[in-house]
Design a protein around this motif. Structure first.
Motif, PDB file in Angstrom:
ATOM      1  N   VAL A  36       0.865  -1.176   0.000  1.00  0.00           N
ATOM      2  CA  VAL A  36       0.000   0.000   0.000  1.00  0.00           C
ATOM      3  C   VAL A  36       0.904   1.228   0.000  1.00  0.00           C
ATOM      4  N   CYS A  37       0.641   2.138  -0.920  1.00  0.00           N
ATOM      5  CA  CYS A  37       1.420   3.370  -1.022  1.00  0.00           C
ATOM      6  C   CYS A  37       0.700   4.464  -0.250  1.00  0.00           C
ATOM      7  N   GLN A  38       1.355   4.975   0.784  1.00  0.00           N
ATOM      8  CA  GLN A  38       0.790   6.040   1.605  1.00  0.00           C
ATOM      9  C   GLN A  38       1.382   7.372   1.156  1.00  0.00           C
ATOM     10  N   ARG A  39       0.534   8.292   0.804  1.00  0.00           N
ATOM     11  CA  ARG A  39       0.976   9.638   0.439  1.00  0.00           C
ATOM     12  C   ARG A  39       0.551  10.580   1.548  1.00  0.00           C
ATOM     13  N   ILE A  40       1.497  10.931   2.371  1.00  0.00           N
ATOM     14  CA  ILE A  40       1.196  11.695   3.583  1.00  0.00           C
ATOM     15  C   ILE A  40       0.715  13.101   3.248  1.00  0.00           C
ATOM     16  N   ARG A  41       1.383  13.776   2.332  1.00  0.00           N
ATOM     17  CA  ARG A  41       0.980  15.157   1.983  1.00  0.00           C
ATOM     18  C   ARG A  41      -0.430  15.204   1.423  1.00  0.00           C
ATOM     19  N   ALA A  42      -0.728  14.261   0.518  1.00  0.00           N
ATOM     20  CA  ALA A  42      -2.055  14.246  -0.095  1.00  0.00           C
ATOM     21  C   ALA A  42      -3.088  13.599   0.826  1.00  0.00           C
ATOM     22  N   GLY A  43      -2.627  12.860   1.817  1.00  0.00           N
ATOM     23  CA  GLY A  43      -3.547  12.185   2.733  1.00  0.00           C
ATOM     24  C   GLY A  43      -4.285  11.036   2.089  1.00  0.00           C
ATOM     25  N   THR A  44      -3.649  10.394   1.100  1.00  0.00           N
ATOM     26  CA  THR A  44      -4.290   9.285   0.396  1.00  0.00           C
ATOM     27  C   THR A  44      -3.406   8.050   0.455  1.00  0.00           C
TER      28      THR A  44
END
Length: 98
Positions: free
Chosen positions: A43-51
């Motif tokens: 799972v790819c977590q994109r912290i800045r985008a919150g997705t």
């Protein structure tokens, strides 16, 4: 008019090349997250985008972009060929009227 055809030829050629490169890059490619290849179950977590995006969602997104890449390649190629033909016709028309 000849200048327009020249600009159209260059732009359509660049679109064709970009489409070919993107098509080649996206076909059969593994999804990438933060510069690393993803594997099934990741799972790819994109912290800045919150997705977040699962491997399967990322793979589907890559596969969905292939028809767009093909459209750029074939559409750009068709316009490129037609603009070359138009340029030749304009050149011949200018030499016969001069």
């Amino acid at each position: 008019m000849r200048k327009f055809v020249k600009v159209l030829t260059v732009i359509s050629f660049l679109l064709c090349v970009a489409g070919a490169l993107l098509w080649w890059k996206h076909t059969g490619a593994n999804p990438v997250c933060d510069g690393k290849d993803m594997r099934p179950g990741d799972v790819c977590q994109r912290i800045r985008a919150g997705t977040s995006m699962s491997y399967d969602e990322a793979k589907a997104s890559l596969e969905d972009s292939v028809p767009v890449d093909m459209g750029l390649f074939f559409g750009g190629g068709a316009v490129f060929v037609l603009s070359l033909i138009g340029g030749v016709i304009l050149r011949r028309a200018n030499t016969t009227t001069s």
